[in-house]
Design a protein around this motif. Structure first.
Motif, mmCIF file in Angstrom:
data_model
loop_
_atom_site.group_PDB
_atom_site.id
_atom_site.type_symbol
_atom_site.label_atom_id
_atom_site.label_comp_id
_atom_site.label_asym_id
_atom_site.label_seq_id
_atom_site.Cartn_x
_atom_site.Cartn_y
_atom_site.Cartn_z
ATOM 1 N N GLU A 154 86.015 8.730 66.941
ATOM 2 C CA GLU A 154 86.682 8.927 65.652
ATOM 3 C C GLU A 154 85.786 9.689 64.672
ATOM 4 O O GLU A 154 86.272 10.520 63.911
ATOM 5 C CB GLU A 154 87.127 7.590 65.069
ATOM 6 N N GLY A 155 84.490 9.427 64.707
ATOM 7 C CA GLY A 155 83.566 10.127 63.814
ATOM 8 C C GLY A 155 83.473 11.607 64.130
ATOM 9 O O GLY A 155 83.530 12.454 63.233
ATOM 10 N N VAL A 156 83.341 11.940 65.411
ATOM 11 C CA VAL A 156 83.275 13.348 65.800
ATOM 12 C C VAL A 156 84.585 14.043 65.458
ATOM 13 O O VAL A 156 84.589 15.156 64.929
ATOM 14 C CB VAL A 156 82.941 13.505 67.305
ATOM 15 N N LYS A 170 84.551 16.999 62.665
ATOM 16 C CA LYS A 170 84.402 18.099 63.623
ATOM 17 C C LYS A 170 84.053 19.426 62.954
ATOM 18 O O LYS A 170 83.137 20.123 63.398
ATOM 19 C CB LYS A 170 85.684 18.242 64.441
ATOM 20 N N THR A 171 84.723 19.784 61.880
ATOM 21 C CA THR A 171 84.449 21.058 61.207
ATOM 22 C C THR A 171 83.030 21.094 60.655
ATOM 23 O O THR A 171 82.297 22.076 60.853
ATOM 24 C CB THR A 171 85.472 21.293 60.069
ATOM 25 N N GLU A 172 82.624 20.028 59.994
ATOM 26 C CA GLU A 172 81.266 19.962 59.449
ATOM 27 C C GLU A 172 80.222 19.975 60.561
ATOM 28 O O GLU A 172 79.190 20.655 60.464
ATOM 29 C CB GLU A 172 81.114 18.699 58.593
ATOM 30 N N ILE A 173 80.486 19.229 61.632
ATOM 31 C CA ILE A 173 79.574 19.187 62.787
ATOM 32 C C ILE A 173 79.448 20.578 63.407
ATOM 33 O O ILE A 173 78.347 21.046 63.703
ATOM 34 C CB ILE A 173 80.060 18.151 63.821
ATOM 35 N N ILE A 224 76.096 22.932 63.903
ATOM 36 C CA ILE A 224 75.710 23.491 65.206
ATOM 37 C C ILE A 224 75.611 25.014 65.097
ATOM 38 O O ILE A 224 74.617 25.609 65.535
ATOM 39 C CB ILE A 224 76.716 23.076 66.302
ATOM 40 N N THR A 225 76.624 25.635 64.497
ATOM 41 C CA THR A 225 76.659 27.097 64.377
ATOM 42 C C THR A 225 75.436 27.634 63.646
ATOM 43 O O THR A 225 74.853 28.648 64.061
ATOM 44 C CB THR A 225 77.956 27.549 63.652
#
Length: 126
Positions: free
Chosen positions: A46-48, A52-55, A59-60
């Motif tokens: 649920e956290g990922v 997801k966008t922020e993560i 990463i990017t």
């Protein structure tokens, strides 16, 4: 279920979510079928999904000569889990998150996956 097993199952659920656009709760229930759910597994999935966008932005910013769209689903999913742990879960030591991610990469990725994961995560924590 220990945290290592929960991470592995979360990886499998998130990998499926990356391919099939499902709700995280539904995906967990379908994946586990009759197995008992685990709070850590649920928190990871649920956290990922929630961040997801922020993560992906984190990463990017830490990729060299890569875009997130070129990363294979296995490595992308593992990076998302570890990045979530590092940035959003304070009770897990960073080195544990990295070690677990590298271990998942060595199990599910190719022979270069572990080094790639380790390199990206090392830049994220720097």
């Amino acid at each position: 279920m220990n945290r290592h097993t929960a991470r592995e199952k979360a990886f499998q659920v998130l990998f499926q979510l990356d391919i099939n656009d499902n709700e995280p709760t539904t995906a967990i229930a379908e994946f586990l079928e009759n197995e008992e759910n685990n709070t850590f597994l649920t928190a990871l999935v649920e956290g990922v999904a929630q961040y997801k966008t922020e993560i992906d932005n984190i990463i990017t910013r830490n990729l060299e000569n890569w875009s997130i769209h070129r990363i294979a689903s296995v490595e992308k999913t593992i990076l998302r889990i570890a990045t979530y742990e590092i940035n959003f879960l304070e009770d897990i030591p960073t080195n544990v998150s990295i070690n677990e991610a590298v271990e998942l990469a060595n199990s599910y990725g190719d022979d270069k996956s572990g080094k790639f994961i380790n390199g990206v995560l090392s830049k994220i924590i720097a």
